[in-house]
Write a protein that holds these residues in place. Structure first.
Motif, PDB file in Angstrom:
ATOM      1  N   ARG A   1       0.800  -1.299  -0.040  1.00 43.64           N
ATOM      2  CA  ARG A   1      -0.032   0.019  -0.185  1.00 43.64           C
ATOM      3  C   ARG A   1       0.938   1.316  -0.099  1.00 43.64           C
ATOM      4  O   ARG A   1       0.523   2.196  -0.793  1.00 43.64           O
ATOM      5  CB  ARG A   1      -0.797  -0.289   1.186  1.00 43.64           C
ATOM      6  N   HIS A   2       1.873   1.274   0.843  1.00 47.76           N
ATOM      7  CA  HIS A   2       2.728   2.380   0.893  1.00 47.76           C
ATOM      8  C   HIS A   2       3.384   2.655  -0.416  1.00 47.76           C
ATOM      9  O   HIS A   2       3.380   3.958  -0.754  1.00 47.76           O
ATOM     10  CB  HIS A   2       3.986   1.787   1.641  1.00 47.76           C
ATOM     11  N   VAL A   3       3.778   1.646  -1.301  1.00 54.67           N
ATOM     12  CA  VAL A   3       4.315   2.078  -2.851  1.00 54.67           C
ATOM     13  C   VAL A   3       3.018   2.374  -3.455  1.00 54.67           C
ATOM     14  O   VAL A   3       3.232   3.291  -4.460  1.00 54.67           O
ATOM     15  CB  VAL A   3       5.069   0.783  -3.385  1.00 54.67           C
ATOM     16  N   GLU A   4       2.083   1.650  -3.474  1.00 56.70           N
ATOM     17  CA  GLU A   4       1.031   2.020  -4.376  1.00 56.70           C
ATOM     18  C   GLU A   4       0.305   3.237  -4.335  1.00 56.70           C
ATOM     19  O   GLU A   4       0.134   3.947  -5.391  1.00 56.70           O
ATOM     20  CB  GLU A   4      -0.286   0.873  -4.309  1.00 56.70           C
ATOM     21  N   GLU A   5       0.368   3.961  -3.224  1.00 52.03           N
ATOM     22  CA  GLU A   5      -0.013   5.045  -2.694  1.00 52.03           C
ATOM     23  C   GLU A   5       0.884   6.241  -2.952  1.00 52.03           C
ATOM     24  O   GLU A   5       0.605   7.409  -2.808  1.00 52.03           O
ATOM     25  CB  GLU A   5      -0.751   5.303  -1.498  1.00 52.03           C
ATOM     26  N   GLY A   6       1.969   6.026  -3.507  1.00 49.36           N
ATOM     27  CA  GLY A   6       3.191   6.875  -3.783  1.00 49.36           C
ATOM     28  C   GLY A   6       3.719   7.547  -2.332  1.00 49.36           C
ATOM     29  O   GLY A   6       4.294   8.677  -2.310  1.00 49.36           O
ATOM     30  N   ARG A   7       3.517   6.778  -1.131  1.00 49.22           N
ATOM     31  CA  ARG A   7       4.113   7.448   0.020  1.00 49.22           C
ATOM     32  C   ARG A   7       5.587   7.206   0.085  1.00 49.22           C
ATOM     33  O   ARG A   7       6.305   7.990   1.153  1.00 49.22           O
ATOM     34  CB  ARG A   7       3.538   6.761   1.287  1.00 49.22           C
ATOM     35  N   HIS A   8       6.282   6.554  -0.651  1.00 40.47           N
ATOM     36  CA  HIS A   8       7.711   6.102  -0.522  1.00 40.47           C
ATOM     37  C   HIS A   8       8.471   7.114  -1.194  1.00 40.47           C
ATOM     38  O   HIS A   8       9.721   7.133  -0.995  1.00 40.47           O
ATOM     39  CB  HIS A   8       8.032   4.711  -1.432  1.00 40.47           C
ATOM     40  N   GLY A   9       7.787   8.147  -2.114  1.00 40.88           N
ATOM     41  CA  GLY A   9       8.706   9.150  -2.641  1.00 40.88           C
ATOM     42  C   GLY A   9       9.722   8.550  -3.542  1.00 40.88           C
ATOM     43  O   GLY A   9      10.696   9.438  -3.862  1.00 40.88           O
TER      44      GLY A   9
END
Length: 327
Positions: A311-319
């Protein structure tokens, strides 16, 4: 028994589940690796969601093309490795069957390399895919040279960041392309000579400004789609374009503009050639030992939280930084 991440249907991160399976036995010429950590890659998300370019047979499909660990057992007739050797996985040819999202996996002995000295487990889990892809595209395919101006799309991502560092290491000049003004400072800190923001600049005009009117010598396009034509207009005659990504699913028009050499490149294209992999490994080790290569690591999750990592990657939260899962 060891834990393994599997999924039985395509969908969101919630389709993944952790099951227990017997410890796999390595076949002739294989090694068993006790996985210590793995990175989440875009291909993993595509496989899980049903968008993979290659078939993913269900149910009980696995994930993971990148990881690090320790050799735990040798199959018959396996040479050149010993139990206890720390290694990187360089290619998992059948990730849907024995991917790295697991406590143990088996791979052909030629699909691992020694873990570079001094590299911690978290960084080791996330270094190979990005740097080998950027190296293969820029060095093996595009023949990058000192002084070349390299235009990089999706520069905030792991491959884009690796490409900027490789360009710097070889004396080339990386020009980063992004859609977001807010990423300018981060990209400059990551190694870009200049940042071109497409929501407020014309790409071709900006590139000519940064190259003294000449245009870019090389383009690493990690996006594709209709926007690639803007990149073609930003190069000098005789330039090289390497399309190595697929972030834009729309059709990519055939390049029309100044004469250029164009390549399509995928991260796995060269990973089954042991001679090239040896060059990749030597290049990576040298760059790491000189401090030129510094993989950008984002959040680190435990195996039990693998769905949240997706989810972190899919939602672009990893920058754009690599998300790692420890095992």
């Amino acid at each position: 028994m060891p834990r393994v991440v599997v999924f039985d249907a395509f969908g969101g991160p919630e389709v993944m589940r952790i099951v227990e399976e017997p410890v796999p036995e390595p076949a002739a010429g294989e090694v068993r690796v006790r996985i210590e950590a793995f990175a989440v890659n875009p291909l993993d998300l595509m496989m899980r969601s049903g968008a993979s370019p290659a078939p993913v047979p269900l149910p009980h499909a696995r994930l993971g093309v990148e990881g690090t660990g320790v050799v735990d057992a040798l199959g018959p007739d396996t040479t050149g490795l010993a139990v206890g050797d720390p290694v990187l996985l360089t290619a998992v040819p059948d990730a849907v069957v024995r991917g790295s999202y697991a406590e143990y996996t088996t791979v052909p002995a030629g699909r691992v390399i020694p873990r570079p000295a001094g590299l911690g487990t978290t960084q080791a889990a996330a270094v190979w895919v990005a740097y080998s892809t950027a190296y293969g595209a820029l060095v093996e395919r595009a023949k990058i040279r000192p002084g070349d101006h390299l235009l990089i799309t999706a520069a905030s991502g792991a491959v884009g960041r690796a490409a900027m560092q490789i360009a710097r290491y070889l004396g080339a000049v990386p020009l980063a392309v992004t859609r977001h003004t807010a990423r300018t400072d981060d990209l400059l800190a990551a190694g870009a000579e200049a940042v071109i923001v497409t929501d407020r600049e014309d790409v071709a005009e900006a590139v000519r400004r940064h190259t003294g009117g000449a245009g870019a010598d090389l383009v690493l396009d990690l996006v594709r789609g209709p926007g690639q034509q803007d990149l073609v207009q930003a190069v000098r005659p005789g330039a090289t374009l390497v399309a190595a990504g697929f972030l834009d699913p729309r059709p990519t028009p055939f390049p029309a503009g100044p004469s250029l050499t164009s390549f399509n490149y995928r991260g796995f294209d060269l990973l089954f050639d042991p001679v090239v992999v040896r060059r990749m490994a030597a290049f990576l080790s040298a760059g790491l030992s000189h401090g030129a290569f510094q993989p950008a690591i984002g959040e680190v999750f435990a195996l039990d939280d693998v769905a949240e990592a997706h989810r972190h990657v899919e939602e672009g939260r990893h920058g754009g930084k690599k998300v790692v899962v420890t095992v």
